[in-house]
Design an enzyme around this catalytic site. Sequence first.
Site, short mmCIF file in Angstrom:
data_model
loop_
_atom_site.label_atom_id
_atom_site.label_comp_id
_atom_site.label_asym_id
_atom_site.label_seq_id
_atom_site.Cartn_x
_atom_site.Cartn_y
_atom_site.Cartn_z
N HIS A 12 0.82 -1.22 0.00
CA HIS A 12 0.00 0.00 0.00
C HIS A 12 0.84 1.26 0.00
CE1 HIS A 12 -4.04 -1.82 0.74
NE2 HIS A 12 -3.26 -2.83 1.07
N ASP B 263 3.40 9.56 -0.61
CA ASP B 263 2.25 8.74 -0.24
C ASP B 263 2.06 7.67 -1.31
OD1 ASP B 263 0.03 8.08 1.35
OD2 ASP B 263 -0.54 10.18 1.56
P1 ADQ Z 1 -2.93 5.92 4.96
O1 ADQ Z 1 -1.52 6.33 5.11
O2 ADQ Z 1 -3.67 5.66 6.20
O3 ADQ Z 1 -3.05 4.62 4.01
P2 ADQ Z 1 -4.89 7.32 3.18
O4 ADQ Z 1 -4.79 6.68 1.87
O5 ADQ Z 1 -5.14 8.78 3.09
O6 ADQ Z 1 -3.62 7.12 4.10
O7 ADQ Z 1 -6.10 6.64 3.95
C1 ADQ Z 1 -6.54 7.14 5.16
C2 ADQ Z 1 -7.98 6.69 5.40
O8 ADQ Z 1 -8.30 6.97 6.75
C3 ADQ Z 1 -8.97 7.42 4.52
O9 ADQ Z 1 -9.98 6.55 4.12
C4 ADQ Z 1 -9.51 8.51 5.46
O10 ADQ Z 1 -10.85 8.88 5.21
C5 ADQ Z 1 -9.37 7.87 6.81
N1 ADQ Z 1 -9.12 8.92 7.81
C6 ADQ Z 1 -8.09 9.77 7.84
N2 ADQ Z 1 -8.23 10.63 8.89
C7 ADQ Z 1 -9.36 10.28 9.51
C8 ADQ Z 1 -10.08 10.78 10.64
N3 ADQ Z 1 -9.67 11.85 11.34
N4 ADQ Z 1 -11.20 10.14 11.00
C9 ADQ Z 1 -11.63 9.09 10.31
N5 ADQ Z 1 -11.04 8.59 9.22
C10 ADQ Z 1 -9.91 9.17 8.83
C11 ADQ Z 1 -2.12 3.74 3.37
C12 ADQ Z 1 -1.10 4.40 2.45
C13 ADQ Z 1 -1.80 5.26 1.41
C14 ADQ Z 1 -2.82 4.40 0.64
C15 ADQ Z 1 -3.71 3.61 1.59
C16 ADQ Z 1 -4.57 2.58 0.84
O11 ADQ Z 1 -0.17 5.20 3.19
O12 ADQ Z 1 -0.88 5.86 0.51
O13 ADQ Z 1 -3.63 5.25 -0.16
O14 ADQ Z 1 -2.94 2.89 2.54
O15 ADQ Z 1 -3.79 1.76 0.02
#
Ligand code: ADQ
Length: 455
Positions: free
Chosen positions: A154, A363
């Site tokens: 990921h 990311d």
């Molecule tokens: P993350 O590093 O966790 O994921 P991201 O892809 O942005 O980053 O996903 C975060 C998820 O958590 C989103 O669905 C978001 O809505 C949720 N989230 C964030 N802050 C929140 C909050 N305050 N309350 C509730 N929900 C919250 C890792 C990798 C990424 C990749 C994903 C999926 O680092 O690059 O996109 O996996 O493969």
Amino acid sequence: MSRLVVISNRVALPKDVRAGGLASAMQSALAETGGLWFGWSGRLVDEGERTLQRLGDGRVDFALLDLTREEYARYYLGFSNRTLWPLLHFRPSLLDYSRDDFAGYRSVNRLFAEHVARLLQPGDRVWVHDYHLIPLGAELRALGVDAQIGFFLHIPLPPRELLAILPHHEHVFSALAAYDLVGVQTSADLDALTRYFQVEYGATIADGQAVHLPDGRRFRAAAFPIGIDTGRVARAAERAANGAATRRLVTSLEHRRLAIGVDRLDYSKGLPQRFEAFGRFLSRHEEWRAKVSLLQIAPPSRSDVPEYRELRSRLERIAGATNGRYAEPDWVPIRYVNRSFNQATLAGFYRAADVGLVTPLRDGMNLVAKEFVAAQPADDPGVLVLSSLAGAARELTQAVLINPHDPDDIVDALREALAMPLHDRRERWSAMMDHLRRHDITYWRNTFLDALADT
Ligand code: ADQ
């Protein structure tokens, strides 16, 4: 259809409020074919008290394994999050390596493999997730498992020169050859992977995807950019627009404009740079003072890792200084909120915002960028400002793309976004939304599982 077995560090149980796009994609894939989801229970126990908890509704089973405190410290906090995470996010200066942590990482992967191997049935397909579990496939093979096994990373994969900084990197990354299929987020990650195998092992690459090692091992590697449940986010945002939480937010703005950031509190997300840039924006563009706020939602994560605690204090300092300098009795520039919200509430907040600020230093993909776009109203969409160093920038090319290392770039992008005419906003949004509808989370899961079936 054969049973699907998903293995990841943590699992998302059906009633888990944190469940995001990935969790629901896995739950629906498992429900379709029947399946098993295996991972750490989240419980820390003393040696000798470990249990394997089984839950399930008949169609989908969960197997949850406890870890000891020592395993958690070495495998999770240590090697996964202080060694692999910074290195794979292009931050070798933050890398903290220890042989004991590496040994703990390998032994938890072996432990997972031993438990999973006992639960496997003939014909099962296995899908392993993320950097915590890179060696798991090789451990399963060593136990005689000959099922089809796929792996998805990921987070980013940096170029070989960076991967080679890791002591004993060959023991970590060569284990990828034990999988039938290795999926990464972008073509850049795929290039890094194939190049690593070419240079380190003299592998040959056929059709850009089939990796053949001189010792006869072969596997397929491909990019599968992860999507979101686009329709669900759009519907949730529309519903939430009239909900109490969104209305309270909108009322509190008193017709001022809103930029929003939503991130785990992680140094890869570029939060200090974002806060600094917002302060610089207010300093340079006086006409926007008291006219726009930044709402930053950032729940703490990995608080047991020192770098994450330091980041938290740094952000508190910058937010405090910016607010002290520019706030008015009835207006605060940065609203900084350290907690989680459910997906529906977040969707309403995205919809209420004029600008989505997504500025990671690196990311793998970044789902927030995609969720922000999916939550916008078609008749008056907000503008996404997106780091060109996020995997999502390769798909969301109509966003205002910035380099997060250049605060002036973020300042200019904010100004452009806040002033963008409706016609431009609609055109950019339609193109991105069209892409997100076609490449949603179901598309991602199906293309990965179809490719695995073809190996
Ligand atoms: P993350 O590093 O966790 O994921 P991201 O892809 O942005 O980053 O996903 C975060 C998820 O958590 C989103 O669905 C978001 O809505 C949720 N989230 C964030 N802050 C929140 C909050 N305050 N309350 C509730 N929900 C919250 C890792 C990798 C990424 C990749 C994903 C999926 O680092 O690059 O996109 O996996 O493969």
